[in-house]
Design a protein around this motif. Structure first.
Motif, PDB file in Angstrom:
ATOM      1  N   LEU A   1      32.269 100.275   1.803  1.00 21.99           N
ATOM      2  CA  LEU A   1      33.602 100.352   1.246  1.00 21.99           C
ATOM      3  C   LEU A   1      33.930 101.795   0.853  1.00 21.99           C
ATOM      4  CD1 LEU A   1      36.131  98.818   0.302  1.00 21.99           C
ATOM      5  CD2 LEU A   1      34.993  98.520  -1.885  1.00 21.99           C
ATOM      6  N   GLU A   2      32.956 102.466   0.245  1.00 22.64           N
ATOM      7  CA  GLU A   2      33.185 103.846  -0.168  1.00 22.64           C
ATOM      8  C   GLU A   2      33.417 104.758   1.040  1.00 22.64           C
ATOM      9  OE1 GLU A   2      30.782 107.316  -2.515  1.00 22.64           O
ATOM     10  OE2 GLU A   2      30.545 105.261  -3.221  1.00 22.64           O
ATOM     11  N   GLN A   3      32.672 104.530   2.126  1.00 21.87           N
ATOM     12  CA  GLN A   3      32.866 105.336   3.337  1.00 21.87           C
ATOM     13  C   GLN A   3      34.253 105.115   3.917  1.00 21.87           C
ATOM     14  OE1 GLN A   3      29.617 104.144   5.831  1.00 21.87           O
ATOM     15  NE2 GLN A   3      28.321 105.846   5.170  1.00 21.87           N
ATOM     16  N   ARG A   4      34.708 103.870   3.934  1.00 17.99           N
ATOM     17  CA  ARG A   4      36.046 103.581   4.455  1.00 17.99           C
ATOM     18  C   ARG A   4      37.111 104.248   3.596  1.00 17.99           C
ATOM     19  NH1 ARG A   4      36.070  97.346   5.061  1.00 17.99           N
ATOM     20  NH2 ARG A   4      38.293  97.706   4.877  1.00 17.99           N
ATOM     21  N   TRP A   5      36.919 104.221   2.267  1.00 14.79           N
ATOM     22  CA  TRP A   5      37.872 104.877   1.382  1.00 14.79           C
ATOM     23  C   TRP A   5      37.896 106.377   1.647  1.00 14.79           C
ATOM     24  CZ3 TRP A   5      37.571 108.723  -2.250  1.00 14.79           C
ATOM     25  CH2 TRP A   5      38.720 108.922  -3.006  1.00 14.79           C
ATOM     26  N   HIS A   6      36.697 106.975   1.808  1.00 17.03           N
ATOM     27  CA  HIS A   6      36.597 108.416   2.065  1.00 17.03           C
ATOM     28  C   HIS A   6      37.279 108.768   3.389  1.00 17.03           C
ATOM     29  CE1 HIS A   6      35.065 112.468   1.834  1.00 17.03           C
ATOM     30  NE2 HIS A   6      34.529 112.340   3.034  1.00 17.03           N
ATOM     31  N   ARG A   7      37.041 107.969   4.429  1.00 16.77           N
ATOM     32  CA  ARG A   7      37.670 108.212   5.733  1.00 16.77           C
ATOM     33  C   ARG A   7      39.192 108.111   5.621  1.00 16.77           C
ATOM     34  NH1 ARG A   7      34.871 104.726   9.456  1.00 16.77           N
ATOM     35  NH2 ARG A   7      35.994 103.127   8.356  1.00 16.77           N
ATOM     36  N   GLY A   8      39.680 107.112   4.893  1.00 15.41           N
ATOM     37  CA  GLY A   8      41.118 106.958   4.682  1.00 15.41           C
ATOM     38  C   GLY A   8      41.693 108.126   3.909  1.00 15.41           C
ATOM     39  N   SER A   9      40.943 108.615   2.933  1.00 15.71           N
ATOM     40  CA  SER A   9      41.378 109.770   2.151  1.00 15.71           C
ATOM     41  C   SER A   9      41.482 111.011   3.030  1.00 15.71           C
ATOM     42  CB  SER A   9      40.400 110.002   1.009  1.00 15.71           C
ATOM     43  OG  SER A   9      40.738 111.149   0.286  1.00 15.71           O
ATOM     44  N   LEU A  10      40.517 111.213   3.907  1.00 17.82           N
ATOM     45  CA  LEU A  10      40.543 112.355   4.823  1.00 17.82           C
ATOM     46  C   LEU A  10      41.721 112.267   5.786  1.00 17.82           C
ATOM     47  CD1 LEU A  10      36.759 112.844   5.677  1.00 17.82           C
ATOM     48  CD2 LEU A  10      38.203 114.277   4.218  1.00 17.82           C
ATOM     49  N   GLN A  11      42.002 111.059   6.276  1.00 14.11           N
ATOM     50  CA  GLN A  11      43.136 110.880   7.182  1.00 14.11           C
ATOM     51  C   GLN A  11      44.448 111.197   6.474  1.00 14.11           C
ATOM     52  OE1 GLN A  11      42.441 106.839   8.402  1.00 14.11           O
ATOM     53  NE2 GLN A  11      41.395 107.462  10.270  1.00 14.11           N
ATOM     54  N   LEU A  12      44.558 110.771   5.226  1.00 14.75           N
ATOM     55  CA  LEU A  12      45.770 111.044   4.459  1.00 14.75           C
ATOM     56  C   LEU A  12      45.930 112.542   4.232  1.00 14.75           C
ATOM     57  CD1 LEU A  12      48.184 109.873   2.975  1.00 14.75           C
ATOM     58  CD2 LEU A  12      46.754 109.675   0.940  1.00 14.75           C
ATOM     59  N   GLN A  13      44.842 113.230   3.917  1.00 15.38           N
ATOM     60  CA  GLN A  13      44.898 114.680   3.722  1.00 15.38           C
ATOM     61  C   GLN A  13      45.328 115.374   5.008  1.00 15.38           C
ATOM     62  OE1 GLN A  13      41.059 115.860   2.287  1.00 15.38           O
ATOM     63  NE2 GLN A  13      41.311 114.833   0.321  1.00 15.38           N
ATOM     64  N   SER A  14      44.805 114.915   6.135  1.00 18.41           N
ATOM     65  CA  SER A  14      45.176 115.485   7.428  1.00 18.41           C
ATOM     66  C   SER A  14      46.664 115.271   7.695  1.00 18.41           C
ATOM     67  CB  SER A  14      44.340 114.851   8.538  1.00 18.41           C
ATOM     68  OG  SER A  14      44.766 115.290   9.791  1.00 18.41           O
ATOM     69  N   GLN A  15      47.163 114.078   7.411  1.00 16.99           N
ATOM     70  CA  GLN A  15      48.584 113.790   7.595  1.00 16.99           C
ATOM     71  C   GLN A  15      49.433 114.690   6.706  1.00 16.99           C
ATOM     72  OE1 GLN A  15      48.403 109.467   6.860  1.00 16.99           O
ATOM     73  NE2 GLN A  15      49.559 109.269   8.765  1.00 16.99           N
ATOM     74  N   GLU A  16      48.992 114.872   5.467  1.00 24.06           N
ATOM     75  CA  GLU A  16      49.738 115.732   4.543  1.00 24.06           C
ATOM     76  C   GLU A  16      49.805 117.159   5.070  1.00 24.06           C
ATOM     77  OE1 GLU A  16      51.500 114.962   1.812  1.00 24.06           O
ATOM     78  OE2 GLU A  16      51.022 112.859   2.182  1.00 24.06           O
ATOM     79  N   ARG A  17      48.694 117.667   5.612  1.00 27.27           N
ATOM     80  CA  ARG A  17      48.683 119.025   6.163  1.00 27.27           C
ATOM     81  C   ARG A  17      49.613 119.129   7.366  1.00 27.27           C
ATOM     82  NH1 ARG A  17      43.166 118.680   4.897  1.00 27.27           N
ATOM     83  NH2 ARG A  17      42.641 118.154   7.035  1.00 27.27           N
ATOM     84  N   GLN A  18      49.601 118.134   8.230  1.00 32.42           N
ATOM     85  CA  GLN A  18      50.489 118.142   9.391  1.00 32.42           C
ATOM     86  C   GLN A  18      51.949 118.122   8.947  1.00 32.42           C
ATOM     87  OE1 GLN A  18      48.661 114.677  11.405  1.00 32.42           O
ATOM     88  NE2 GLN A  18      48.844 115.943  13.246  1.00 32.42           N
ATOM     89  N   LEU A  19      52.265 117.286   7.971  1.00 32.57           N
ATOM     90  CA  LEU A  19      53.630 117.183   7.481  1.00 32.57           C
ATOM     91  C   LEU A  19      54.065 118.504   6.854  1.00 32.57           C
ATOM     92  CD1 LEU A  19      56.131 115.462   6.978  1.00 32.57           C
ATOM     93  CD2 LEU A  19      55.066 114.683   4.857  1.00 32.57           C
ATOM     94  N   GLU A  20      53.195 119.110   6.067  1.00 29.65           N
ATOM     95  CA  GLU A  20      53.510 120.400   5.452  1.00 29.65           C
ATOM     96  C   GLU A  20      53.760 121.463   6.517  1.00 29.65           C
ATOM     97  OE1 GLU A  20      50.311 121.325   2.769  1.00 29.65           O
ATOM     98  OE2 GLU A  20      50.810 119.657   1.438  1.00 29.65           O
TER      99      GLU A  20
END
Length: 146
Positions: free
Chosen positions: A1-20
């Motif tokens: 569960l923690e790994q899935r949360w971490h992977r989701g967090s990384l994807q969100l950060q990547s999306q935020e960088r792309q949007l910025e």
């Protein structure tokens, strides 16, 4: 569960960088050439057309997830107030020019076959992503999903 949360967090950060990055590029373009903004937005949308096709072709779950994540970035970019306003204005100008016969068939085909379907796919992807997030939050809270 923690790994899935971490992977989701990384994807969100990547999306935020792309949007910025997209937003910064748009703002820079606005300063350089304010008259080009409708074309710039269409160009950005066209860069996502491959993801829209991936989503339509129902490839593997992994590819659909990638397409959904990327198209969600486009949807968020288009929802940015200044971009949304410029896109709407560009659409009105395009429609008026189309009615007056000032647009070539080639220009019309790009918008009709690429821009509009890609925007529709981005809206669909954002909706799917939102529903998935809500279901995930409901599961984490111990409530049944929709």
């Amino acid at each position: 569960l923690e790994q899935r949360w971490h992977r989701g967090s990384l994807q969100l950060q990547s999306q935020e960088r792309q949007l910025e990055a997209l937003t910064a590029c748009y703002q820079k373009q606005q300063k350089l050439d304010p008259n080009r903004f409708p074309t710039f937005i269409d160009d950005v949308i066209c860069t996502f057309k491959g993801y829209a096709k991936m989503l339509q072709n129902e490839l593997s779950r992994s590819n659909r997830r990638t397409a959904t994540l990327q198209l969600e970035v486009l949807a968020r970019f288009l929802e940015t107030p200044e971009v949304n306003e410029a896109f709407q204005e560009g659409n009105w100008r395009w429609a008026c020019s189309w009615e007056q016969g000032c647009i070539s068939a080639e220009q019309a085909l790009v918008r009709l076959k690429t821009v509009f379907p890609t925007v529709a796919a981005a809206a669909e992807a954002a909706e799917v992503a939102d529903r998935a997030r809500l279901a995930k939050l409901a599961r984490l809270a111990g409530q049944p999903g929709e």
